[in-house]
Every structure is written in structure tokens, then in C-alpha cells.
Design a protein around this motif. Structure first.
Motif, PDB file in Angstrom:
ATOM      1  N   ILE A 261      32.392  39.090  20.247  1.00 46.91           N
ATOM      2  CA  ILE A 261      32.999  39.740  21.399  1.00 46.91           C
ATOM      3  C   ILE A 261      32.168  40.965  21.792  1.00 46.91           C
ATOM      4  O   ILE A 261      31.754  41.744  20.924  1.00 46.91           O
ATOM      5  N   ASP A 262      31.904  41.093  23.102  1.00 41.91           N
ATOM      6  CA  ASP A 262      31.195  42.270  23.604  1.00 41.91           C
ATOM      7  C   ASP A 262      32.123  43.485  23.540  1.00 41.91           C
ATOM      8  O   ASP A 262      33.326  43.365  23.771  1.00 41.91           O
TER       9      ASP A 262
ATOM     10  N   ALA B 264      43.606  42.688  27.938  1.00 40.43           N
ATOM     11  CA  ALA B 264      42.224  42.211  28.050  1.00 40.43           C
ATOM     12  C   ALA B 264      41.961  41.682  29.459  1.00 40.43           C
ATOM     13  O   ALA B 264      40.945  41.994  30.078  1.00 40.43           O
ATOM     14  N   GLU B 265      42.898  40.913  29.986  1.00 40.70           N
ATOM     15  CA  GLU B 265      42.703  40.350  31.323  1.00 40.70           C
ATOM     16  C   GLU B 265      42.751  41.448  32.388  1.00 40.70           C
ATOM     17  O   GLU B 265      41.931  41.464  33.311  1.00 40.70           O
ATOM     18  N   TYR B 266      43.672  42.389  32.263  1.00 41.31           N
ATOM     19  CA  TYR B 266      43.757  43.472  33.255  1.00 41.31           C
ATOM     20  C   TYR B 266      42.464  44.280  33.299  1.00 41.31           C
ATOM     21  O   TYR B 266      42.052  44.760  34.343  1.00 41.31           O
TER      22      TYR B 266
ATOM     23  N   GLN C  54      52.007  39.196  23.399  1.00 42.67           N
ATOM     24  CA  GLN C  54      51.387  39.112  24.730  1.00 42.67           C
ATOM     25  C   GLN C  54      50.486  40.292  25.089  1.00 42.67           C
ATOM     26  O   GLN C  54      49.554  40.134  25.878  1.00 42.67           O
TER      27      GLN C  54
ATOM     28  N   GLN D  66      46.508  40.333  24.934  1.00 43.06           N
ATOM     29  CA  GLN D  66      45.887  39.383  25.841  1.00 43.06           C
ATOM     30  C   GLN D  66      46.019  39.844  27.292  1.00 43.06           C
ATOM     31  O   GLN D  66      45.075  39.731  28.089  1.00 43.06           O
ATOM     32  N   LEU D  67      47.212  40.345  27.643  1.00 41.17           N
ATOM     33  CA  LEU D  67      47.413  40.850  29.013  1.00 41.17           C
ATOM     34  C   LEU D  67      46.454  41.996  29.303  1.00 41.17           C
ATOM     35  O   LEU D  67      45.806  42.045  30.354  1.00 41.17           O
TER      36      LEU D  67
ATOM     37  N   GLY E 196      39.541  43.094  32.345  1.00 38.63           N
ATOM     38  CA  GLY E 196      38.378  42.226  32.479  1.00 38.63           C
ATOM     39  C   GLY E 196      37.509  42.241  31.228  1.00 38.63           C
ATOM     40  O   GLY E 196      36.307  42.036  31.282  1.00 38.63           O
ATOM     41  N   TRP E 197      38.141  42.479  30.072  1.00 31.83           N
ATOM     42  CA  TRP E 197      37.420  42.519  28.800  1.00 31.83           C
ATOM     43  C   TRP E 197      37.643  41.224  28.024  1.00 31.83           C
ATOM     44  O   TRP E 197      38.534  40.452  28.348  1.00 31.83           O
ATOM     45  N   GLY E 198      36.854  41.064  26.970  1.00 31.66           N
ATOM     46  CA  GLY E 198      37.083  39.945  26.068  1.00 31.66           C
ATOM     47  C   GLY E 198      38.206  40.268  25.096  1.00 31.66           C
ATOM     48  O   GLY E 198      38.562  41.442  24.900  1.00 31.66           O
ATOM     49  N   GLN E 199      38.760  39.216  24.488  1.00 32.51           N
ATOM     50  CA  GLN E 199      39.813  39.410  23.495  1.00 32.51           C
ATOM     51  C   GLN E 199      39.480  38.603  22.246  1.00 32.51           C
ATOM     52  O   GLN E 199      38.914  37.519  22.329  1.00 32.51           O
TER      53      GLN E 199
END
Lengths: 248, 318
Positions: A167-168, A131-133, A125, A128-129, A135-138
């Protein structure tokens, strides 16, 4: 290029675990520990990218004082410096991702490389978590990565084959098994690693609340299979599959 | 009314069978939580997938279509899932496990400030159950957040049968978010055989296969049953066989009626992926191989001799 990598301290994946009789957790008293094998692959890949592009590799470990052993291992593989966030006791994936987020904000790496899962809790997890926190790509489950200036092309091991994505940067990549074969640190590298910088922080320094949302209430042994019956030859096997197991 | 929401995994035309296992879990969970049950189909021109699900008795099937959603990415699908979850007041959001589910769901959990349970195998209405340490520990888990996100281990649940009132399909427009990743292409494994997670019979080969050309022996055997081919990590690492056939802790978890392991020693990590198979047959020339401790029928023999012999013998039986 600055790359942040993780080094989680996990029980040796080849040792059999024992669950405490009261079900409160794993009996760790006779276990040995090592770096999560997927993190080891991530560290190796970061070192290869540094060799090609230059820059710095920073190893982060979160856990008790003993977690420094695994950070030092990453340093002996060749990483430049370490950060240890000292937390005693249980953390869920969210707490770990929140701690990593605050470190990323301080360090501002171009790339964060993690193992796709830890082989102890098997949660899969944190990348992925995080990346979302942020605001990036994964790009998870990477089996190949090619880094350019502001982007990376990543091949991912997915059900059904290999997916290729762009991915940026800055971005998050999690390592799968076939990304590389991690090196073994040689003795001089191990000695040198002892002198490398290792900073220790507390979650409070980072302003992170370490109250978990996902709590393991108890543990139990899974049902054990009763195996071990041997057959003499193929005709006996076929007869048993037909008459006893009734699967053919 | 609050709901359980299941994200449907599909191949753009058909739903994956694992979705019907997730649906079995979802029906149980909706009953325990006294909620509605909703399904979510995301993609481009995927109404046919939503239609396939209409006989399964869900309250609503949400359909979110856009060319930008055609190929899965965690950012786009995660955004859609979280938005739909808010609209239908979902308290439990799940998907069958697999590389899509594991990639997607933590992102959804982060958006909804939810705790996540990876690869759950049971839920009693209060605690979730999942396995850790390569299947050697069973953990009972409390999630303290109002919303729970989960991936669902298909081996723990049967395939749902149609039943209940026919579901209505509701189209939702979810604007496409800005993303920092782009899907480029997929190099698909071409195979006429079923996926190991979906087959009734799985025949797997390991290091003892010695080379890619010898997997023909495995294929001949499994084809008798229209079964699947599997592999241990050693065989995949050696490049003998496709990565998506790896069975084990970090690959696929399977539980077929019959699992035949040929030339696989049975490392903890492999056992984690197949120990719940109904009947396990192990063929290995090393009588000390740990695989024999979990196999119902063990045969100490040279696989190059007995696998073809087994194929011939079974050909006469079935």
C-alpha cells in the motif's frame, strides 16, 4: 512519520448488555466502558512504528465529553497528543468517516490506523469509507505491517488464509486481532498522560454535516436459545443425536 | 428499470456457496422492491463462473474481465462494482459477508453516496435487520439514501436452487483505475475440508485443546461427516490453528445442522458466531462454562477421553 489512530469508547465487551424496554437502544446505565479492543491494537502498532521510525502518534476520539477518557487511555499507552471531536448522540459510520476525513486533511498524517470494527455496533465500515473519501489505499484486517518510506507491506487475515499486499503511503490500515498484544499503561504513564495536549473540536469547526444516513429505528432482543440440558455420557449423547435431534 | 445487484464471490473457477445464499436474499428483495435482479462477476477468465449462474433466473449476469481484476483489491473491484451499479440503475447492491464483502462494500457505498448495512439478516421492503453487540442486539435499520449497499449474512438465508429463465451474460469493459494498493500474494490455508460457513457439521476446539497436535481429535470426528473444523479465538491466538477457522463475533458466523464445541468455554464473542446452529453439543470439563447455557446437549467431561469415544460411537452409527 506521523500516525493518526482512533480510540472509540465502547461498552465493555465482556459485559452482558440489556436492551431498553421501549426498544430505543441499549440500557447504558449500568455498563462500564473501555477503548474498542481493535483500536487498542491499532494504537499499540502505531507506537511500535514510532519507536522504529520516529515521529508522532495522534489519537482521535469522537463522541460525548466522556469519550475523552478513552483518548486519555491512548495517551497513557504512549501517544503524543489527542483530538476530541465532541458529538452527543447517534452517529453512523459515514458521519464518523467524514469527521475523520476532515481531521486527516488538517493533520496530514502518513498513516491512519483504525480498529477493523467496533465491538459495539460491529459495523466494520469506517476505515474503508475513510480510504475512499480520501482517495487513498486501504489494507484492512492487518495481522502484520512493515512500513518503509513511502510504502507499507501488510499481511491481511482473509477467508482462506493470509493475503499480502503493498500500500502506498499515506494510506489506511485497519487492525485485526493478531497484529500485536497491546501494552498496559503503567501508573506513571497514566499520570503523565493527564498533562498531554488534548484538543476539543466540534463538527461545525470542521464543516462536517452530522446527519446520519443509516438510522437505527429500534432494537430488540434476538431469540434466546433454550439450552442447558446435560447428558451423562457418550452413549446417551449418541442416542439423543440420533433419535431426538435426528442429525445423524 | 432499477435493480438489485449482487457481486459474486468466487475462487477464480467456481462461485462460493455463500453467493447462492446472497442470491436467496436478493430474489426476495427484488420482489419486495419490484426491481430486476442482476449479478456481477469480476475477475480474469471467469466466464465459467458466470455460466454456473445462468440457471438461477437473474435478468442479466454482468461479466467484467481484465488481467488487472484477477486478484481482488477493494480499489479495483470497488470501482467496477460502482460503475456497473450505475449502468444497471441498482438501488440495492449486495455481496455475501466475509472478508471480501466487508472490505469491498463500504468503498462502494462511499462512491455511490449510499448508506450501508453490514451483515443484514432480513429486509421487509422498508427496514433492514442486522445484529450488533456480538449478536446480543437485533437492530431495525432505515437507510435514508436512494441507494443501499449491504453485506449479507449467509446463515440467515438458504442456498438458492436453480429456477426461472436462463440468464443472459453481458460483457462490460470497465477501464482499470489507478490504484494505491497492489496484491502481492496469498498464503492459502491448505485443507481438503469444507469451510466452516459451508459445512453441515462443524466441530470446534478451544483453549481446552491444549495444543495444535490435539486438533487431530477434532479432525477425526468432523471427518466422519465430511464436516469442517472450527476454533475459538483462544486456539487461534495461541497459533494452534489457522486464523480463517475462527468462529465468533470477529471471525466467521456459522449455522450448521450440528455444531460440536470441545474445550470451548463460550465467551459472548464465540457464541455470536455459532448460536444459530440447529443443534449444539458442548463438551467441557468445567460444568460452569457458559457454553452449556446455549447447548442442546452438554457433557461435562474430559474432552481427551470423550471426543475419541464419541468418534468411535458415531463411526458405527453413520
Amino acid at each position: 512519520m506521523k500516525i493518526l489512530v482512533t480510540a472509540k469508547r465502547v461498552t465493555d465487551p465482556d459485559m452482558k448488555i440489556k436492551i431498553k424496554e421501549d426498544g430505543s437502544g441499549i440500557d447504558l446505565s449500568s455498563m462500564s466502558f473501555k477503548v474498542n479492543p481493535f483500536d487498542e491494537i491499532a494504537i499499540e502498532e502505531a507506537l511500535r512504528i514510532r519507536k522504529d521510525k520516529g515521529g508522532e502518534v495522534v489519537v482521535v476520539g469522537i463522541g460525548s465529553d466522556k469519550a475523552q477518557t478513552e483518548i486519555r487511555y491512548g495517551l497513557s499507552m504512549g501517544a503524543d497528543r489527542g483530538i476530541h471531536v465532541q458529538v452527543d448522540g447517534y452517529m453512523d459510520s459515514e458521519v464518523i468517516a467524514q469527521i475523520l476525513k476532515s481531521i486527516v486533511e488538517k493533520e496530514q498524517p502518513d498513516l491512519v490506523f483504525l480498529g477493523k470494527q467496533a465491538v459495539d455496533d460491529d459495523n466494520n465500515q469506517v476505515a474503508q469509507l475513510l480510504a475512499e473519501y480520501l482517495g487513498w489505499g486501504q489494507a484492512c484486517f492487518a495481522s502484520k505491517i512493515e512500513v518503509n518510506e513511502s510504502k507499507a507491506i501488510v499481511e491481511r487475515e482473509v477467508d482462506g488464509g493470509i493475503e499480502i499486499m503493498e500500500i502506498d503511503l499515506p494510506g489506511i490500515v485497519s487492525a485485526d486481532l493478531r497484529l500485536n498484544e497491546p501494552r498496559y499503561p503503567a501508573l506513571p504513564a497514566i499520570m503523565k498522560a493527564k498533562k498531554k495536549e488534548l484538543q476539543t473540536l466540534k463538527p461545525g469547526d470542521l464543516g462536517v454535516d452530522i446527519t446520519p444516513k443509516v438510522i437505527v429505528k429500534r432494537m430488540a432482543e434476538p431469540a434466546q436459545r433454550k439450552g442447558g440440558r446435560m447428558v451423562a455420557d457418550v452413549p446417551e449423547l449418541v442416542r439423543l443425536l440420533k433419535e431426538e435431534a435426528k442429525v445423524i | 428499470m432499477s435493480s438489485v445487484l449482487i457481486v459474486v464471490e468466487h475462487n477464480k473457477q467456481k462461485l462460493k456457496m455463500a453467493t447462492l445464499k446472497a442470491l436467496t436474499f436478493a430474489r426476495q428483495a427484488a420482489k419486495k422492491l419490484n426491481t430486476q435482479l442482476n449479478l456481477l462477476v469480476i475477475g480474469h477468465e471467469v466466464e465459467a463462473v458466470a455460466k454456473q449462474l445462468q440457471p438461477y433466473g437473474a435478468n442479466t449476469i454482468y461479466l467484467v474481465e481484465d488481467p488487472a481484476y484477477k486478484n481482488y483489491t477493494a480499489e479495483t473491484w470497488g470501482h467496477v462494482t460502482a460503475e456497473v451499479a450505475k449502468q444497471c440503475d441498482a438501488v440495492l447492491i449486495g455481496i455475501n459477508t466475509g472478508t471480501t464483502g466487508r472490505d469491498l462494500m463500504p468503498r462502494v457505498a462511499a462512491k455511490l453516496n449510499a448508506g450501508m448495512v453490514t451483515d443484514l439478516i432480513d429486509f421487509d421492503g422498508d427496514l433492514f435487520v442486522r445484529e450488533m453487540w456480538a449478536g446480543n442486539a437485533r437492530a431495525f435499520i432505515e437507510v435514508t439514501t436512494p441507494i443501499t449497499v449491504a453485506s449479507i449474512q449467509g446463515t440467515a438465508f438458504g442456498v438458492a436452487e436453480p429456477g426461472g429463465t436462463e440468464s443472459s451474460i453481458t460483457r462490460l469493459e470497465i477501464p482499470v483505475p489507478k490504484t494505491k494498493t497492489r496484491f502481492l500474494e496469498i498464503r492459502e490455508t491448505k485443507s481438503d475440508r469444507p469451510d466452516p460457513t459451508e459445512a453441515r457439521v462443524v466441530v470446534s476446539g478451544g483453549r481446552g485443546m491444549k495444543g495444535p497436535e490435539n486438533f487431530k481429535l477434532i479432525e477425526d470426528l468432523t471427518d466422519l461427516f465430511n464436516g469442517a473444523v472450527g476454533a475459538s479465538r483462544a486456539a487461534v491466538d495461541s497459533g494452534w490453528i489457522s486464523n480463517d477457522l475462527q468462529v465468533g463475533q470477529t471471525g466467521k458466523t456459522v449455522a450448521p445442522d450440528l455444531y460440536i464445541a470441545a474445550g470451548i468455554s463460550g465467551a459472548i464473542q464465540h457464541l455470536a458466531g455459532m448460536k444459530n446452529s440447529k443443534v449444539i453439543v458442548a463438551i467441557n470439563k468445567d460444568e460452569e462454562a457458559p457454553i452449556f447455557q446455549v447447548s442442546d446437549y452438554g457433557l461435562v467431561a474430559d474432552l481427551f477421553k470423550v471426543v475419541p469415544e464419541l468418534t468411535e460411537a458415531l463411526r458405527k452409527e453413520i
